[in-house]
Write an enzyme that holds these catalytic residues in place. Sequence first.
Site, PDB file in Angstrom:
ATOM      1  CG  HIS A   5      53.039  -1.773   2.896  1.00 35.47           C
ATOM      2  ND1 HIS A   5      51.943  -1.932   3.677  1.00 35.47           N
ATOM      3  CD2 HIS A   5      53.185  -0.440   2.716  1.00 35.47           C
ATOM      4  CE1 HIS A   5      51.433  -0.750   3.967  1.00 35.47           C
ATOM      5  NE2 HIS A   5      52.170   0.170   3.385  1.00 35.47           N
TER       6      HIS A   5
ATOM      7  CD  GLU B 254      62.053  19.328 -10.379  1.00 35.19           C
ATOM      8  OE1 GLU B 254      62.417  18.201 -10.748  1.00 35.19           O
ATOM      9  OE2 GLU B 254      61.567  19.532  -9.250  1.00 35.19           O
TER      10      GLU B 254
ATOM     11  CG  ASN C 246      65.219  12.446 -13.500  1.00 32.94           C
ATOM     12  OD1 ASN C 246      66.186  12.243 -14.222  1.00 32.94           O
ATOM     13  ND2 ASN C 246      65.162  12.021 -12.247  1.00 32.94           N
TER      14      ASN C 246
ATOM     15  NE  ARG D  69      60.485  11.373 -13.897  1.00 43.38           N
ATOM     16  CZ  ARG D  69      60.952  11.939 -12.777  1.00 43.38           C
ATOM     17  NH1 ARG D  69      60.767  13.236 -12.584  1.00 43.38           N
ATOM     18  NH2 ARG D  69      61.586  11.250 -11.894  1.00 43.38           N
TER      19      ARG D  69
ATOM     20  CB  CYS E 115      70.061  15.906  -8.314  1.00 41.31           C
ATOM     21  SG  CYS E 115      68.558  16.870  -8.420  1.00 41.31           S
TER      22      CYS E 115
HETATM   23  C1  PEP Z   1      64.428  15.342 -11.412  1.00 44.72           C
HETATM   24  O1  PEP Z   1      63.305  15.676 -11.788  1.00 44.72           O
HETATM   25  O2  PEP Z   1      65.422  15.312 -12.157  1.00 44.72           O
HETATM   26  C2  PEP Z   1      64.651  14.918 -10.018  1.00 44.72           C
HETATM   27  C3  PEP Z   1      65.848  14.634  -9.558  1.00 44.72           C
HETATM   28  O3  PEP Z   1      63.567  14.795  -9.217  1.00 44.72           O
HETATM   29  P1  PEP Z   1      62.593  13.530  -9.240  1.00 44.72           P
HETATM   30  O4  PEP Z   1      63.236  12.472 -10.079  1.00 44.72           O
HETATM   31  O5  PEP Z   1      62.435  13.132  -7.821  1.00 44.72           O
HETATM   32  O6  PEP Z   1      61.349  14.095  -9.848  1.00 44.72           O
HETATM   33 MG    MG Z   2      61.777  16.148 -10.381  1.00 45.33          MG
END
Ligand code: PEP
Ligand code: MG
Length: 767
Positions: A381, A623, A646, A657, A694
């Site tokens: 929090h 992904e 990611n 990651r 993204c």
């Molecule tokens: C990703 O996996 O690239 C992504 C944008 O989603 P997150 O980072 O929320 O897993």
């Molecule tokens: Mg992701």
Amino acid sequence: MDGSAARSAEGMHYRQTFLAFRQLLSRIRDVMAGAGDPETRLGRIVGIIAENMGAEVCSIYLRRAGEVLELFATRGLRQSAVHYTRLRIGEGLIGEIAATGRPLALAEAQHHPSFVFRPETGEEIYQSLMGVPIIGRGRVLGVLAVQNQDRRQYSDDEIEVLQTVAMVLAELVASGELVSRAELAPTEGIAVTPLRLEGVSLNAGLAIGTAVQHRPHITIRRIVADDSRIEHERLGKAVTDMHGSLDGILSHTEPARGHEYRDVLETYRMIAADVGWLRRIGDAIDSGLTAEAAVQKVANEIRARFHQVSDPVLRERVHDFEDLSNRLLQHLLGSLAENHELPEGVDAILIARNMGPAELLDYQPGRLKGLILEEGSFTAHVAIVARALDLPVLGQVRRALSRIETGDAVILDSQHAQAFVRPSDHIRQAFVANLELRNRQQAAYVAERDKPAVTRDGVRVQLNINAGLLVDLPHMAEFGADGVGLYRTEVPFMARTDLPDVESQRLLYARVLEYAAGKPVVFRTLDIGGDKVLQHWEHVVEENPAMGWRAIRVGLDRPALLRQQLRAMIRAAAGMDLRVMFPMVTDVAEFRFARRLFDQEIHRESRLGGPLPRTARVGAMLEVPALVLQLDALLAEADFISVGTNDLAQFLFASDRGSARTADRYDCLSPVFLDLLTDILRRCRRAGVSVSLCGEMAGRPVDAMALIGLGFRDLSLPPFAVGPVRTMVRSLTLGQLEAFMHDVHATRSSSVRGKLVAFARDHAITI
Ligand code: PEP
Ligand code: MG
């Protein structure tokens, strides 16, 4: 014995224990208030404890400089061992109690693996041992132990009695009444050498300032009560006052700071009304303690019990209780300041073991520049509130409190998960320059927000933001982004203690759309699981959570949850354009099923006569490599695709990651990964389906340049990356880059990052 006889025998035993316990506490109080030098009084106290508990030995070890425990007083062991016997923290049973902060009760102490024998004490004849840590101000100050010759099984009640006595001693030790404070272990790091500390970034940023240790300094002088009734009344009043002050903070919460921020404080207030917690404090008063000692005792018990719990959610609850205990103590002792005082004219960087959200808000906001915590997690929090206040936070910094003193100069570079303590002039100057540059650059990016992201040769690139908290959304206008390319709906869920119902979700999504003011927003359905733990959700422990029961997998197994979320989105977007996408799709059938749920919700809403979105588009995140291999089939069913690099990179390279060790081993700018992205682009174009990207790589100017060179025209990135990426785009001539990217594919090396950086330099591209 029938039930009632058993109960009355139990009651009798309870009263007897109580009487003995009260007697013990009042005798200790008499010694504390009486005459004699500190050592003599400590000697008397161990005598009283030994007698009262029917033990042949009672000893007190106190922590000294250099991480050792020294025997300070004993009844039963050789007096010549006092100030002579020393154990390292972690050495022997006493050292183990100090190291773990937990009590030990052993009928056969010699059989314990940590047992070490110190001949100078004469302790070889004692078989059993019970010891508890002496904890004060959140630290282990020493150990209180009793020993018996016989094989004795100490009861839980006895452990509790010894813990309460240790608490009384802790106050004495910490206040310096029995032993001068100077004799106790000073904090480490008194030396003025510079230090570089590492941690985990809980909110990225840079701050330069002066350390201020956050430690609620509360000394409890009255332990034993004269009249329990009065103590109950005092507690009742303090609880009411505390609720009043929490209400005050809530009513002053600025609406602009968002729902999550408010939710955190609301949750906090609910904990403050926790009946179980208050009942335990009441029980401690009944046992003869003053209200303040009772609050402290229960706080110590909670801390000791959960000392080694690794579950982050549970740990956060413990911190909330600690924070509230401190607030309650301040109300009881009448020492509550409106705000914690921060030295005037100082940019303060707070150093704390951990803290609750309300405690953070007690500090004057203007003087506070950052926060360093020994503990803390992203979902804590306090981290959520700090993010709303735009304060850089570095968490999980080992022994921060003992290595950073109040008054030390500190550079908090949480963006790179590090802090410099007492930095050299050289380092300081570099960071001052860096901070000035950042401020200047940030101002320049804001000034350029109305300039479109167009290359020199006229190609427009869409730059959207990735968002999760409402506080992220104003950045869209601030940096002139084109929309929200990824709204991670799990983030607001993580900040709450209950599952939001359809209406609260609708309100949240409606506010996101309101902030976007007509710009497109892509809502991603819940990506919970993995490291994204919800407080109210069944918490499944898995060996590989990133590849476990996560994201759409949870949604498909719990369709009611997913349907409610979709319903809330549909209602929030009434009369507007709605874009929804599903995370971690692995098989086209999963997408098909999820899309069917969406269609059902649309039909349901139209049956009920509710206003529908003007348009609705349903997409998938790409992904998981298995989905890339089914891309053509997916493209026949999805309205759009967003590549989540990611996760895609993590699964393609089989490289976690979150692992610091493999982070630099595989590069997204490798021909292998770039080939994969090119193939995705080609297929999407052929199918006429729009595609965006993204992952975090879109926020790094060199990577973004490569993506644009491959053909991406729609990127979604962290808000503060929009400025630098737009500047890069505006300095780029795409034609030259495309030819270069074509050649780069032929390179068979593990990364072409160096080549791309060189290209940017040679062509005056700002990266
Ligand atoms: C990703 O996996 O690239 C992504 C944008 O989603 P997150 O980072 O929320 O897993
Ligand atoms: Mg992701």
